[in-house]
Design an enzyme around this catalytic site. Structure first.
Site, short mmCIF file in Angstrom:
data_model
loop_
_atom_site.label_atom_id
_atom_site.label_comp_id
_atom_site.label_asym_id
_atom_site.label_seq_id
_atom_site.Cartn_x
_atom_site.Cartn_y
_atom_site.Cartn_z
N CYS A 49 0.84 -1.20 0.00
CA CYS A 49 0.00 0.00 0.00
C CYS A 49 0.88 1.26 0.00
CB CYS A 49 -0.88 -0.03 1.24
SG CYS A 49 -1.64 1.55 1.63
N TYR A 206 -5.34 6.22 -8.52
CA TYR A 206 -6.53 5.47 -8.08
C TYR A 206 -7.79 5.98 -8.77
CZ TYR A 206 -3.98 2.98 -4.49
OH TYR A 206 -3.11 2.14 -3.85
N1 LIG Z 1 -6.18 8.03 3.86
C1 LIG Z 1 -5.57 6.83 4.05
C2 LIG Z 1 -5.82 5.88 2.87
C3 LIG Z 1 -5.36 4.50 3.18
C4 LIG Z 1 -5.89 3.49 2.15
O1 LIG Z 1 -6.79 3.77 1.35
N2 LIG Z 1 -5.32 2.28 2.19
C5 LIG Z 1 -5.77 1.23 1.27
C6 LIG Z 1 -4.63 0.38 0.78
S1 LIG Z 1 -3.65 1.10 -0.46
C7 LIG Z 1 -6.63 0.25 2.01
O2 LIG Z 1 -6.27 -0.20 3.08
N3 LIG Z 1 -7.76 -0.12 1.43
C8 LIG Z 1 -8.63 -1.08 2.00
C9 LIG Z 1 -9.96 -1.07 1.32
O3 LIG Z 1 -10.14 -0.32 0.36
O4 LIG Z 1 -10.81 -1.83 1.75
C10 LIG Z 1 -4.09 7.06 4.27
O5 LIG Z 1 -3.43 7.77 3.48
O6 LIG Z 1 -3.59 6.56 5.25
#
Ligand SMILES: N[C@@H](CCC(=O)N[C@@H](CS)C(=O)NCC(=O)O)C(=O)O
Length: 339
Positions: A49, A206
Site C-alpha cells: 500500500c 486510483y
Molecule cells: N487516507 C488513508 C488511505 C489509506 C488506504 O486507502 N489504504 C488502502 C490500501 S492502499 C486500504 O487499506 N484499502 C482497504 C480497502 O479499500 O478496503 C491514508 O493515506 O492513510
C-alpha cells in the site's frame, strides 16, 4: 452501511471518491492520553500500500524499529466474513501461509508478512477485526493504522498524519532524532506541492484505476499526466521537491512513483507515457530509492501481488505480469547530486 472497499467508493459520474480516515488522534508529550512511549504503539501496514509504505519508510529512516511494533498483512485480500457480507480486505498471515485471491484464483505466499501479536487484538485474523475491536467501526478497513496497546484503540489511520507524527513525536526514543524530514521552513512549500500532487498523482492513479466510467477515467488520467509534466519541469532544478534535502513530501510522492511502471501503467491504465519517459522523474526516483533506508522498505513482490490479485472484478484470474523490473533501474547511478 455495509462494509466498504475502495472498489465501492464512487460518485454518480463514476468517479472514485476516497473516504476520509476516521481516527485522527495525535501522539505528543503534551497530549493527555497519547504520550510517546517505547513499546506502547503498534503499526499495521501492507508493504504493497503506497500510503502505509510512507509510514513504514519514516519509521525506518527515523530508526524507530525498536520503539514502534510492526505487523505486515498478506498482500492478497481475503473475504473477511463470507457468511455475512461480500467484503474482501487485508488479512494477517505467516510466511508459510498460501492465500488464493478473493474468488479463489492463484496461490500466493510471501516472505515479509508479519502476524499480529496477541498483545494487540488477540485472535484478530483481519484488519477488519482490529477496527471492530475499537467499538467505533468505520466500515472501511484501511492500512496504515497505529494501535495503542494501553487504551486498546486506533490512534490514527491517516498516513499523512502518521508520517508527521513519527518524524517528530518520538525523537527522544529514535535512533536518528536529528533527521528532520519536515523542517519548518519547508512546510509551506510542502503544502503547496501536496495540494496538486495528492489529488492528481497520489490519488490520481486510483481515480484512473477505480473509475467506473470513461469520463471519470479520462478526467483522472489527463490530470495525472499534466501533473507529471509539471513535476518533470520542477525537478529540472530541484534535487528533491523542496530543494537540496529529502522531506516528507518526497516520501509521499515516491511511494506512488515507484509503483507506476510496475502496476499503474497496466492495471490502472495510466499509459499515456511510462515514468521512464520522464528523465528527471526517473533520476529523482533513483536518488530517493538510494537514500539510506528507503530501499529496505520497497518490496515489489508485495506490491505486484497485492494489486493484481486482490480485485477479481479488475483481474479475474489474478495473473501477475512479469515485467518490467523497475527496481533494478532504481539501483543505477543518477545525475541528481549536482543539483
Ligand atoms: N487516507 C488513508 C488511505 C489509506 C488506504 O486507502 N489504504 C488502502 C490500501 S492502499 C486500504 O487499506 N484499502 C482497504 C480497502 O479499500 O478496503 C491514508 O493515506 O492513510
Amino acid at each position: 452501511m455495509a462494509a466498504l472497499s475502495a472498489l465501492d467508493e464512487k460518485d454518480d459520474k463514476g468517479r472514485f471518491v476516497r473516504t476520509e480516515a476516521t481516527f485522527r488522534d495525535w501522539i505528543s508529550k503534551d497530549h493527555p492520553v497519547f504520550k510517546p512511549e517505547a513499546g506502547r504503539y503498534h503499526l499495521v501496514i501492507s508493504w504493497a500500500c503506497p500510503w502505509a509504505n510512507r509510514v513504514a519508510c519514516v519509521r525506518k529512516l527515523k530508526g524507530l524499529e525498536d520503539v514502534i511494533g510492526l505487523s505486515v498483512v498478506h498482500p492478497t485480500w481475503q473475504r473477511t466474513k463470507p457468511d455475512v457480507d461480500a467484503h474482501a480486505g487485508w488479512a494477517f498471515a505467516t510466511e508459510d501461509q498460501v492465500f488464493a485471491s478473493p474468488n479463489g484464483s492463484g496461490k500466493f505466499q510471501l516472505k515479509g508478512v508479519i502476524p499480529l501479536p496477541d498483545d494487540v487484538v488477540p485472535g484478530a485474523k483481519f484488519v477488519r477485526d482490529v477496527y471492530e475491536a475499537t467499538g467505533n467501526d468505520p466500515k472501511k478497513y484501511t492500512v496504515p493504522l497505529l494501535w495503542d496497546k494501553l487504551t486498546k484503540t486506533i490512534v490514527n489511520n491517516e498516513s499523512s498524519d502518521l508520517i508527521v507524527m513519527l518524524n517528530s513525536a518520538f525523537n527522544d526514543l529514535a535512533k536518528n532524532p536529528d533527521l528532520d524530514l519536515d523542517p519548518p521552513e519547508t512546510r509551506d512549500a510542502q503544502a503547496d506541492l501536496n495540494s496538486w500532487i495528492y489529488p492528481t498523482i497520489n490519488n490520481g492513479v486510483y481515480r484512473a484505476g477505480f473509475a467506473k466510467s470513461q469520463f471519470a477515467y479520462e478526467e483522472a488520467v489527463t490530470e495525472l499526466f499534466a501533473s507529471l509534466a509539471k513535476l518533470e519541469a520542477h525537478l529540472a532544478d530541484n534535487r528533491f521537491l523542496c530543494g537540496p534535502k529529502l522531506t516528507l513530501a518526497d516520501i509521499r510522492l515516491f511511494m506512488t512513483l515507484v509503483r507506476f511502471d510496475e502496476v499503474y501503467i497496466v492495471y490502472f491504465k495510466c499509459n499515456i507515457k511510462a515514468l521512464t519517459d520522464f528523465p528527471n522523474i526517473n533520476n529523482y526516483c533513483r536518488d530517493v530509492y538510494q537514500f539510506p533506508g528507503v530501499a529496505d522498505v520497497i518490496k515489489m513482490d508485495h506490491i505486484k501481488t497485492h494489486y493484481f490479485t486482490s480485485h477479481p472484478t479488475l483481474n479475474h484470474y489474478a495473473v501477475v505480469p512479469v515485467g518490467p523490473g523497475f527496481v533494478e533501474d532504481l539501483k543505477l547511478p543518477h545525475n541528481r547530486a549536482a543539483l
